[in-house]
Design a protein around this motif. Structure first.
Motif, PDB file in Angstrom:
ATOM      1  N   VAL A 168      10.949  -3.044  -5.713  1.00 18.78           N
ATOM      2  CA  VAL A 168      11.687  -3.594  -6.773  1.00 18.78           C
ATOM      3  C   VAL A 168      12.951  -2.801  -6.338  1.00 18.78           C
ATOM      4  N   TYR A 169      14.259  -3.027  -6.313  1.00 18.67           N
ATOM      5  CA  TYR A 169      15.575  -2.291  -4.941  1.00 18.67           C
ATOM      6  C   TYR A 169      16.699  -2.124  -6.447  1.00 18.67           C
ATOM      7  N   VAL A 170      17.607  -1.898  -5.369  1.00 19.85           N
ATOM      8  CA  VAL A 170      19.060  -1.424  -6.341  1.00 19.85           C
ATOM      9  C   VAL A 170      19.862  -2.068  -5.723  1.00 19.85           C
ATOM     10  N   ILE A 171      20.815  -2.471  -6.763  1.00 26.99           N
ATOM     11  CA  ILE A 171      22.033  -2.992  -5.821  1.00 26.99           C
ATOM     12  C   ILE A 171      23.002  -2.423  -6.650  1.00 26.99           C
ATOM     13  N   GLY A 172      24.042  -1.130  -5.592  1.00 33.67           N
ATOM     14  CA  GLY A 172      24.233  -0.526  -6.429  1.00 33.67           C
ATOM     15  C   GLY A 172      26.422  -0.608  -5.606  1.00 33.67           C
ATOM     16  N   GLU A 173      26.832  -0.707  -6.062  1.00 30.95           N
ATOM     17  CA  GLU A 173      28.402  -0.589  -5.946  1.00 30.95           C
ATOM     18  C   GLU A 173      28.907   0.795  -4.387  1.00 30.95           C
ATOM     19  N   GLU A 174      27.869   2.191  -4.394  1.00 27.87           N
ATOM     20  CA  GLU A 174      28.400   2.749  -4.276  1.00 27.87           C
ATOM     21  C   GLU A 174      27.193   2.680  -2.681  1.00 27.87           C
ATOM     22  N   SER A 175      26.408   1.702  -3.190  1.00 32.85           N
ATOM     23  CA  SER A 175      25.269   2.204  -1.680  1.00 32.85           C
ATOM     24  C   SER A 175      24.836   0.992  -1.460  1.00 32.85           C
ATOM     25  N   LEU A 176      25.766  -0.409  -1.385  1.00 30.54           N
ATOM     26  CA  LEU A 176      25.438  -1.887  -1.030  1.00 30.54           C
ATOM     27  C   LEU A 176      25.176  -1.754   0.830  1.00 30.54           C
ATOM     28  N   ILE A 183      39.272   3.379  -6.310  1.00 28.50           N
ATOM     29  CA  ILE A 183      39.041   5.034  -6.419  1.00 28.50           C
ATOM     30  C   ILE A 183      37.510   4.906  -6.574  1.00 28.50           C
ATOM     31  N   VAL A 184      36.996   6.332  -5.937  1.00 27.28           N
ATOM     32  CA  VAL A 184      35.461   6.482  -6.800  1.00 27.28           C
ATOM     33  C   VAL A 184      35.645   8.010  -6.607  1.00 27.28           C
ATOM     34  N   THR A 185      34.781   8.399  -7.848  1.00 30.10           N
ATOM     35  CA  THR A 185      34.870  10.222  -7.973  1.00 30.10           C
ATOM     36  C   THR A 185      33.323  10.678  -7.732  1.00 30.10           C
ATOM     37  N   GLN A 186      33.056  11.650  -7.323  1.00 32.52           N
ATOM     38  CA  GLN A 186      32.000  12.500  -7.775  1.00 32.52           C
ATOM     39  C   GLN A 186      30.971  11.601  -8.586  1.00 32.52           C
ATOM     40  N   ALA A 187      31.002  11.251  -9.547  1.00 32.78           N
ATOM     41  CA  ALA A 187      30.326  10.814 -11.022  1.00 32.78           C
ATOM     42  C   ALA A 187      29.695   9.705 -10.696  1.00 32.78           C
ATOM     43  N   ASP A 188      30.622   8.606  -9.790  1.00 36.00           N
ATOM     44  CA  ASP A 188      29.769   7.156  -9.526  1.00 36.00           C
ATOM     45  C   ASP A 188      29.016   7.526  -8.010  1.00 36.00           C
ATOM     46  N   LYS A 189      29.276   8.532  -7.899  1.00 37.87           N
ATOM     47  CA  LYS A 189      28.244   9.091  -6.088  1.00 37.87           C
ATOM     48  C   LYS A 189      27.365   9.495  -7.065  1.00 37.87           C
ATOM     49  N   ALA A 190      27.219  10.337  -8.064  1.00 35.53           N
ATOM     50  CA  ALA A 190      25.898  11.159  -8.860  1.00 35.53           C
ATOM     51  C   ALA A 190      25.246  10.910 -10.008  1.00 35.53           C
ATOM     52  N   ILE A 191      25.659   9.674 -10.399  1.00 37.90           N
ATOM     53  CA  ILE A 191      25.323   8.670 -11.232  1.00 37.90           C
ATOM     54  C   ILE A 191      24.236   7.268 -10.501  1.00 37.90           C
ATOM     55  N   GLU A 192      25.149   6.664  -9.711  1.00 40.87           N
ATOM     56  CA  GLU A 192      24.199   6.061  -8.459  1.00 40.87           C
ATOM     57  C   GLU A 192      22.875   6.628  -7.944  1.00 40.87           C
ATOM     58  N   ARG A 193      23.024   7.558  -7.638  1.00 47.49           N
ATOM     59  CA  ARG A 193      21.993   7.796  -6.864  1.00 47.49           C
ATOM     60  C   ARG A 193      20.843   8.651  -7.732  1.00 47.49           C
ATOM     61  N   PHE A 194      21.286   8.997  -8.245  1.00 48.59           N
ATOM     62  CA  PHE A 194      20.386   9.117 -10.023  1.00 48.59           C
ATOM     63  C   PHE A 194      19.668   7.699 -10.161  1.00 48.59           C
ATOM     64  N   LEU A 195      20.072   6.966 -11.219  1.00 46.99           N
ATOM     65  CA  LEU A 195      19.754   5.794 -10.963  1.00 46.99           C
ATOM     66  C   LEU A 195      19.061   5.170 -10.318  1.00 46.99           C
ATOM     67  N   ASP A 196      19.314   5.013  -8.692  1.00 49.17           N
ATOM     68  CA  ASP A 196      18.961   4.483  -7.914  1.00 49.17           C
ATOM     69  C   ASP A 196      17.208   5.449  -7.519  1.00 49.17           C
ATOM     70  N   GLU A 197      17.354   6.725  -7.383  1.00 46.25           N
ATOM     71  CA  GLU A 197      15.571   7.543  -7.902  1.00 46.25           C
ATOM     72  C   GLU A 197      14.933   6.888  -8.787  1.00 46.25           C
ATOM     73  N   ALA A 198      15.395   6.232  -9.876  1.00 43.56           N
ATOM     74  CA  ALA A 198      14.763   6.271 -11.138  1.00 43.56           C
ATOM     75  C   ALA A 198      14.202   4.367 -11.310  1.00 43.56           C
ATOM     76  N   PHE A 199      15.279   3.768 -10.458  1.00 40.33           N
ATOM     77  CA  PHE A 199      14.360   2.612 -10.251  1.00 40.33           C
ATOM     78  C   PHE A 199      13.947   1.930  -8.826  1.00 40.33           C
ATOM     79  N   THR A 200      14.479   2.040  -7.879  1.00 41.08           N
ATOM     80  CA  THR A 200      13.686   1.838  -6.823  1.00 41.08           C
ATOM     81  C   THR A 200      12.414   2.209  -6.672  1.00 41.08           C
ATOM     82  N   ASP A 201      11.655   0.884  -6.731  1.00 46.42           N
ATOM     83  CA  ASP A 201      10.292   1.659  -6.406  1.00 46.42           C
ATOM     84  C   ASP A 201       9.571  -0.153  -5.100  1.00 46.42           C
ATOM     85  N   GLU A 202       9.729   0.441  -3.635  1.00 45.42           N
ATOM     86  CA  GLU A 202       9.159  -0.885  -2.990  1.00 45.42           C
ATOM     87  C   GLU A 202       8.310  -0.963  -2.867  1.00 45.42           C
ATOM     88  N   ALA A 203       7.548   0.065  -3.544  1.00 47.29           N
ATOM     89  CA  ALA A 203       5.860  -0.858  -2.729  1.00 47.29           C
ATOM     90  C   ALA A 203       5.946  -1.710  -3.683  1.00 47.29           C
TER      91      ALA A 203
END
Length: 277
Positions: free
Chosen positions: A60-68, A37-57
């Motif tokens: 720094v990368y993110v490995i996430g269940e919903e964006s693998l 199962i996946v919910t809207q919360a899974d997707k919204a939180i992963e987007r939120f944390l991805d934006e907060a953590f990713t710093d390719e310059a």
């Protein structure tokens, strides 16, 4: 964010918890191709944390269940990676039950070094920093440092078991078995000494938030193939690293973790599978 910042991680987890609780009142779960199962919360939180953590310059990368699919896995494991599970225990969350959490692991050059778990419904937050593990129970309370311990084996003690064992395996002991569809929720209660052991057969993001925290507390692991989950290595010896596999980034075998090697062996000896998991 190019390093582990405890205060910032706490802030992000609390915001993620608020997102999850908001969506819980209006979710419409969907089924993925693997029947999970996946919910809207899974997707919204992963987007939120991805934006907060990713710093390719700064590599720094993110490995996430919903964006693998969009993840640069080789770059992530060669440099710095935040491994996130936006809702660990999505089926539990979707059912309206409280035993779920939000998980963040931090790895440098393919090895976990820090981690955090937030259980929004019980307001428990466990986080590491520089080899120590801290726990806060209630949003208004202070963090308390947890100390390493060695729990004595009890034949009737509580043991968390993975869904794989609950659905397909056999257990020959008198222990109280508890399977709740979440990995990180029991991870907190292992640290609180309520479970005497945990039996895990999961994907990397399911355990990313708990392994460094338990390692700091002196935990051990035992597996059938001799691989050591508590080495904190993200390696082919422990996880399936073949991207074409249906079990990509899953553990290769079942692992028992506890505060002592003796307890791990006691529990492992009582597990069997008519068909190997």
């Amino acid at each position: 964010m190019n390093h582990w910042n405890r205060e910032k991680v706490v802030e992000l987890l609390e915001q993620s918890g608020r997102i999850a609780m908001e969506y819980k009142t209006k979710m419409a779960p969907e089924m993925k191709s693997d029947n999970s199962i996946v919910t809207q919360a899974d997707k919204a939180i992963e987007r939120f944390l991805d934006e907060a953590f990713t710093d390719e310059a700064n590599n720094v990368y993110v490995i996430g269940e919903e964006s693998l699919d969009s993840c640069s896995l080789n770059k992530a494991l060669s440099n710095t990676a935040f491994i996130i599970d936006p809702i660990d225990g999505t089926a539990v969350y979707a059912a309206g039950l409280p035993m779920w959490g939000i998980s963040i692991g931090y790895a440098v050059k393919g090895k976990f070094t820090e981690s955090a778990i937030y259980l929004p419904e019980t307001e428990e937050l466990m986080i590491t920093e520089s080899g120590k593990t801290y726990l806060r129970c209630g949003n208004g309370n202070d963090f308390v440092e947890l100390k390493p311990f060695r729990k004595s084996y009890m034949e009737a003690g509580a043991v968390y078991v993975t869904q794989t064992l609950a659905k397909r395996g056999l257990f020959s002991g008198a222990e109280l078995l508890h399977s709740i569809g979440s990995c990180v929720y029991p991870g907190v209660y292992l640290a609180k000494q309520l479970y005497q052991a945990g039996v895990y057969f999961a994907k990397i993001w399911d355990v990313a938030g708990l392994l460094p925290a338990l390692k700091n507390l002196g935990f051990h692991s035992v597996s059938e193939d001799g691989s050591d989950l508590m080495s904190l290595e993200i390696s082919p010896e422990i996880y399936n690293m073949e991207s074409s596999s249906k079990k990509f980034l899953s553990m290769k075998t079942l692992h028992v973790i506890s505060s002592t090697e003796e307890i791990c062996k006691q529990i492992a000896a009582k597990i069997s599978f008519p068909d190997h998991p």
